[in-house]
Design an enzyme around this catalytic site. Structure first.
Site, short mmCIF file in Angstrom:
data_model
loop_
_atom_site.label_atom_id
_atom_site.label_comp_id
_atom_site.label_asym_id
_atom_site.label_seq_id
_atom_site.Cartn_x
_atom_site.Cartn_y
_atom_site.Cartn_z
N LYS A 5 -9.29 -4.06 -8.77
CA LYS A 5 -9.41 -4.63 -7.71
C LYS A 5 -10.78 -4.10 -7.52
O LYS A 5 -11.76 -3.26 -8.62
CB LYS A 5 -8.39 -2.34 -6.76
CG LYS A 5 -8.88 -3.26 -5.49
CD LYS A 5 -8.34 -2.08 -4.72
CE LYS A 5 -8.70 -1.51 -3.63
NZ LYS A 5 -8.33 -0.92 -2.59
N ASP A 40 -3.35 5.38 5.45
CA ASP A 40 -3.65 4.12 5.21
C ASP A 40 -2.22 3.71 4.73
O ASP A 40 -1.88 2.96 4.07
CB ASP A 40 -4.43 3.42 4.85
CG ASP A 40 -4.99 1.67 4.92
OD1 ASP A 40 -4.22 2.03 5.76
OD2 ASP A 40 -5.52 1.10 4.59
N1 LIG Z 1 -1.76 -2.05 -9.54
C1 LIG Z 1 -1.20 -3.36 -8.67
N2 LIG Z 1 -0.51 -4.10 -8.96
C2 LIG Z 1 0.49 -4.86 -8.53
N3 LIG Z 1 -0.32 -5.79 -7.17
C3 LIG Z 1 -1.20 -4.57 -7.25
C4 LIG Z 1 -1.49 -3.87 -7.48
N4 LIG Z 1 -3.04 -3.35 -6.35
C5 LIG Z 1 -2.99 -4.55 -5.81
N5 LIG Z 1 -2.09 -4.70 -5.60
C6 LIG Z 1 -2.04 -6.35 -4.72
O1 LIG Z 1 -3.25 -6.03 -4.01
C7 LIG Z 1 -2.81 -5.75 -2.28
C8 LIG Z 1 -4.50 -5.84 -2.33
O2 LIG Z 1 -4.68 -4.29 -2.82
P1 LIG Z 1 -4.79 -2.46 -1.74
O3 LIG Z 1 -3.97 -2.54 -1.15
O4 LIG Z 1 -5.01 -1.75 -3.11
O5 LIG Z 1 -6.41 -3.39 -1.28
P2 LIG Z 1 -6.85 -4.29 0.09
O6 LIG Z 1 -5.89 -3.15 1.05
O7 LIG Z 1 -7.49 -5.07 0.26
O8 LIG Z 1 -7.84 -2.59 0.24
P3 LIG Z 1 -8.35 -2.06 1.33
O9 LIG Z 1 -8.11 -1.19 1.79
O10 LIG Z 1 -10.23 -1.38 1.21
O11 LIG Z 1 -8.73 -3.64 2.13
C9 LIG Z 1 -1.09 -5.22 -2.69
O12 LIG Z 1 -1.07 -5.33 -1.23
C10 LIG Z 1 -0.85 -5.61 -3.85
O13 LIG Z 1 0.21 -6.89 -2.81
#
Ligand SMILES: Nc1ncnc2c1ncn2[C@@H]1O[C@H](COP(=O)(O)OP(=O)(O)OP(=O)(O)O)[C@@H](O)[C@H]1O
Ligand SMILES: [Mg+2]
Length: 299
Positions: free
Chosen positions: A123, A234
């Protein structure tokens, strides 16, 4: 921004040294002059000029001149990606980068492969995507650093650091989170979780019992976090991953018990935060609304 990890393969030790020198210089310079870069890089054969040109060509550095004649370099977002990836590669955490599987407001999520061929997730925190005011409003942990920082990369690193620390602390006491593997700069490496975000689960795919079970697991997560002094902030259908494919347990009616995994921790706060109560209730209200409206499950 497009991430091109192929430059990693062609870069020499000296290239990394110069890129890192500019990064170091950025701690107290918005633009790092060439002589300072050369001196920090401390190259055996002197001048970093040629290397700087190739880093500019690959867009890992940018060259800027201010109106008052100040001339210097800064590491671009791509440069920062390369530095962090190189670190994870050198530590034998990542062998190859795969495709992007998620793009958030403030992150890019990629598949990667480790040295044993296992798929993992990287990430990339990218706080520069929202305005500075939003960053300050949403994330309370920057304090004075936010005023001092002239670098989004610095804020993204803080965000990654916080996410990794929370993930590790929760994982260590057996919360259902991805396996925390490592972090460097703005990247967090973690285990790949099976399943899909809850918002992608069609109501038809779930029995009423399974829907109720997911809801109960989510509420129980919020309550357990609060007992540990934390509010996720969140906790919603985007940050709960649900797997129905390989049941490790069954519900009372015999249906496979959904495996629910919590992700996305940078915004988590302490229950001592002045708005903790309000944010906790907002998390619960979001979950309730989602289950009532989308899953049409009576709670
Ligand atoms: N460990 C993981 N395994 C599988 N899929 C993941 C994993 N981490 C994240 N994802 C996928 O990536 C997407 C985005 O991840 P995450 O929610 O951590 O970040 P984000 O929402 O972009 O963060 P922010 O809130 O900073 O915008 C998730 O909805 C999921 O589909
Ligand atoms: Mg998210």
């Amino acid at each position: 921004m497009k991430l091109d990890p192929t430059v990693l393969r062609t870069m020499s030790k000296e290239d990394f040294r110069v890129l890192e020198a500019v990064e170091k210089g950025m701690k107290d310079h918005a633009l790092v002059p060439l002589p300072l870069t050369t001196s920090i890089a401390n190259l055996r054969h002197g001048g970093a000029h040629k290397i700087v040109s190739s880093l500019l060509r690959d867009k890992l550095l940018s060259h800027e001149r201010t109106k008052n004649g100040y001339d210097g370099y800064r590491v671009t977002n791509a440069g920062y990606d390369i530095l962090a990836l190189q670190n994870l590669k050198a530590r034998k955490i990542v062998a190859a980068l795969g495709q992007r599987i998620g793009t958030g407001k403030e992150s890019d999520v990629y598949l990667a492969v480790d040295l044993s061929g296992q798929q993992i997730v990287l990430k990339f925190h990218r706080l520069g995507r929202t305005s500075f005011r939003n960053v300050k409003k949403k994330r309370d942990y920057f304090g004075n650093a936010a005023q001092q920082a002239h670098s989004w990369l610095f804020l993204s690193t803080l965000s990654a650091l916080k996410e990794f620390a929370f993930m590790k602390a929760l994982y260590d006491v057996h919360y259902s989170t991805p396996v925390p593997i490592a972090h460097n700069r703005h990247i967090v490496a973690m285990g790949l979780v099976r399943g899909v975000p809850l918002y992608q689960v069609f109501p038809k795919q779930l029995s009423a019992e399974q829907a109720a079970d997911i809801y109960e697991q989510a509420i129980a997560l919020a309550a357990r976090l609060a007992k540990h002094g934390l509010v996720h902030c969140d906790l919603n259908e985007f940050n709960l991953l649900v797997d129905l494919s390989e049941p490790i347990a069954r519900l009372d009616n015999g249906d496979p018990k959904p495996v629910v995994t919590l992700i996305d921790f940078p915004q988590m706060i302490s229950t001592k935060h002045p708005n903790a109560q309000e944010l906790y209730e907002r998390d619960l209200a979001c979950l309730r609304r989602f289950f009532e409206l989308k899953i049409q499950c009576t709670i």
